[in-house]
Design a protein around this motif. Structure first.
Motif, short mmCIF file in Angstrom:
data_model
loop_
_atom_site.label_atom_id
_atom_site.label_comp_id
_atom_site.label_asym_id
_atom_site.label_seq_id
_atom_site.Cartn_x
_atom_site.Cartn_y
_atom_site.Cartn_z
N ARG A 53 1.20 -1.36 0.13
CA ARG A 53 -0.18 0.01 -0.20
C ARG A 53 1.01 1.34 0.11
O ARG A 53 0.77 2.00 -0.70
CB ARG A 53 -0.61 -0.49 0.99
CG ARG A 53 -1.79 0.76 1.65
CD ARG A 53 -1.95 1.45 2.68
NE ARG A 53 -3.30 -0.66 2.45
CZ ARG A 53 -4.10 -0.50 3.81
NH1 ARG A 53 -3.92 0.52 5.32
NH2 ARG A 53 -4.39 -1.68 4.01
N VAL A 54 2.09 1.40 0.35
CA VAL A 54 2.68 2.44 1.36
C VAL A 54 3.57 2.48 -0.08
O VAL A 54 3.55 3.65 -0.89
CB VAL A 54 3.72 2.21 1.63
CG1 VAL A 54 4.13 3.47 2.15
CG2 VAL A 54 2.73 2.49 3.20
N VAL A 55 4.30 1.43 -0.75
CA VAL A 55 4.96 1.96 -2.60
C VAL A 55 4.43 2.61 -3.41
O VAL A 55 4.19 3.18 -4.51
CB VAL A 55 6.18 -0.06 -2.81
CG1 VAL A 55 4.71 -0.46 -3.18
CG2 VAL A 55 6.97 0.81 -3.25
N ILE A 56 2.99 1.84 -3.77
CA ILE A 56 1.69 2.28 -4.40
C ILE A 56 1.56 3.27 -4.45
O ILE A 56 1.80 4.63 -5.51
CB ILE A 56 0.60 1.24 -4.87
CG1 ILE A 56 0.93 0.37 -5.39
CG2 ILE A 56 -0.26 2.04 -5.85
CD1 ILE A 56 -0.46 -0.71 -4.99
N GLY A 57 0.68 3.73 -3.25
CA GLY A 57 0.53 5.76 -2.92
C GLY A 57 2.29 6.56 -2.89
O GLY A 57 2.27 7.47 -3.43
N SER A 58 2.86 6.26 -2.82
CA SER A 58 4.45 7.12 -2.75
C SER A 58 4.82 7.00 -3.79
O SER A 58 5.18 8.00 -4.45
CB SER A 58 5.26 6.77 -1.97
OG SER A 58 6.05 5.35 -2.43
N ASP A 59 4.65 6.45 -4.70
CA ASP A 59 4.77 5.92 -6.03
C ASP A 59 4.70 6.95 -7.18
O ASP A 59 4.40 7.71 -7.83
CB ASP A 59 4.68 4.74 -6.90
CG ASP A 59 5.86 4.30 -8.18
OD1 ASP A 59 7.23 4.99 -7.69
OD2 ASP A 59 5.77 4.02 -8.76
N ALA A 60 2.82 6.88 -6.36
CA ALA A 60 2.08 8.03 -7.34
C ALA A 60 2.23 9.27 -7.04
O ALA A 60 1.80 9.79 -7.61
CB ALA A 60 0.71 7.55 -6.61
N VAL A 61 3.00 9.83 -5.68
CA VAL A 61 2.70 10.57 -5.03
C VAL A 61 3.76 11.24 -6.14
O VAL A 61 4.23 12.39 -6.70
CB VAL A 61 2.95 11.14 -3.91
CG1 VAL A 61 3.10 12.23 -3.51
CG2 VAL A 61 1.82 11.03 -3.13
N ARG A 62 5.00 10.96 -6.30
CA ARG A 62 6.18 10.97 -7.14
C ARG A 62 5.69 11.49 -8.52
O ARG A 62 6.53 12.12 -8.84
CB ARG A 62 7.77 9.80 -7.16
CG ARG A 62 7.74 9.08 -6.01
CD ARG A 62 8.34 8.09 -6.24
NE ARG A 62 8.92 7.77 -6.74
CZ ARG A 62 10.52 7.21 -6.81
NH1 ARG A 62 11.12 7.78 -6.04
NH2 ARG A 62 10.17 6.98 -7.73
N CYS A 63 4.85 10.06 -9.04
CA CYS A 63 4.86 10.35 -10.89
C CYS A 63 3.86 12.31 -10.45
O CYS A 63 4.59 12.77 -11.79
CB CYS A 63 3.92 9.33 -11.23
SG CYS A 63 2.92 9.31 -12.85
N GLY A 64 3.01 12.51 -10.11
CA GLY A 64 2.48 13.22 -10.08
C GLY A 64 3.22 14.55 -9.72
O GLY A 64 2.87 15.45 -10.22
#
Length: 384
Positions: A53-64
């Motif tokens: 869950r953390v890696v998906i959320g943080s990767d999405a923030v990096r992308c945005g």
């Protein structure tokens, strides 16, 4: 990883275009500060909420974040402040993302396969190094920094659905309940206590820290200054880096194929010490061909020792603590060691490349000595 390579190339290029060389250096290094300060907390977050869950959320923030900056740069030229802010945000998110990535393998496969996963991860790093820099350079050439940032953002965006497709097994109910009934501060203390009391993890952390501190300076800014001093030029430095990458890739491939190396702790020490000697020797050769040969040896030995350290960390740590243990291991290599690069450059300016490489090699060798002199780590084995 390819997206990260493109991102940092775009960041350094944009910083150079908008300020002095010193200002560009500060912008590119500033992301290490939040990583160093916040990574322990990121490890707690990964273990409390689950690494997937953390890696998906943080990767999405990096992308945005990267795509938003690319959009701003297409419209206007805000200057260094936006780049510095982007570096800080990226480093802050990395402080959560990286421990979560480190905690994923133990939830995805069995312990006897974790060494193979480390080998495959090493191959991924080598692939990113080969592909990322030219791809970022192409983006800059075609559309400037904005296009390179957009390319990085799109690559990171492609990684998000891949991460969503990953399936992990949950921790046993008793471990999950215990984790949720404690505070974040108690979780952090429990993670540090887990390392301190472990007969393999405690010396392993010292070995990793010394190895990273001795390795980062010479193989980054030190190599650039060495190439300039020897007259090899940028192309010569590229050949030396290519030699290092070839050796490191061979070590990663070996571990990915074999899956298990007998007497892992002893092999780790046996690779670190001659690898340190090769780092010192790199500053003593004058011919480019000899430097490339030494670089291959450095990459092979340090790549093997790094992969073995990662495999031992994964297999020796209780899965419930992997985020926090990964965070502790990453603080030096991803937070503190990058900040030492300006000091390495200043030291080269005062004493020259030979003494600085020799001191760095000695620091690396001390890590190998710790592994060799600590019975728990020296006798450590990977699971069958």
């Amino acid at each position: 990883m390819v997206g990260d390579m493109v991102f940092y190339l775009a960041l350094s290029w944009a910083a150079v275009q908008n300020g002095t060389a010193a200002q560009a250096g500060i912008v590119t290094a500033v992301s290490a500060v939040p990583r160093a300060l916040l990574m322990l907390g990121g490890g707690v977050v990964a273990d409390r909420f689950g690494p997937r869950r953390v890696v998906i959320g943080s990767d999405a923030v990096r992308c945005g974040t990267v795509l938003a900056v690319a959009a701003v740069l297409f419209v206007t030229d805000p200057g260094l402040w936006l780049l510095a802010l982007l570096a800080v945000v990226f480093g802050t998110v990395d402080a959560v993302f990286l421990p979560a990535v480190g905690a994923l393998p133990a939830r995805m496969t069995t312990k006897d396969q974790l060494a193979r996963v480390q080998g495959m991860r090493g191959l991924g790093i080598r692939f990113a190094a080969v592909v990322g820099a030219p791809l970022g350079g192409l983006g800059v050439a075609v559309g400037g920094s904005a296009a390179a940032f957009a390319c990085a953002g799109l690559l990171i965006a492609l990684s998000v659905p891949l991460l969503v497709s990953v399936r992990v097994r949950e921790l046993p109910p008793d471990e999950t309940t215990a984790r949720n009934d404690t505070t974040a501060w108690r979780d952090l203390r429990a993670g540090l206590r887990h390392i301190r009391r472990h007969r393999v993890l405690a010396p392993l952390m010292i070995t990793i820290a010394l190895g990273d501190l001795g390795f980062v300076g010479p193989l980054n800014v030190g190599l650039t200054l060495l190439a300039d001093e020897r007259g090899w030029g940028a192309s010569g430095m590229g050949w030396v880096l290519g030699g290092f990458g070839t050796g490191a890739g061979a070590a990663a491939l070996l571990l990915a194929v074999r899956g298990r190396v007998p007497r892992a702790g002893l092999v780790t020490a046996g690779a670190i010490i001659p690898g340190a000697a090769a780092i010192a020797a790199l500053a003593q050769v004058s011919a480019l061909s000899a430097a490339v040969g030494v670089a291959v040896l450095v990459g092979l030995l340090t790549g093997l020792s790094g992969a073995m350290c990662g495999a031992l960390l994964q297999t020796q740590t209780d899965p419930a603590y992997l985020g926090r243990v990964t965070a502790v291991a990453g603080i030096v290599s991803l937070g503190i060691a990058p900040l030492s690069m300006p000091l390495s450059a200043a030291a080269v300016g005062v004493w020259g490349t030979g003494p600085v490489f020799a001191v760095s090699a000695l620091v690396c060798a001390l890590g190998g000595a710790v592994a060799l002199c600590t019975p728990g780590l020296r006798r450590a084995e990977l699971p069958r």
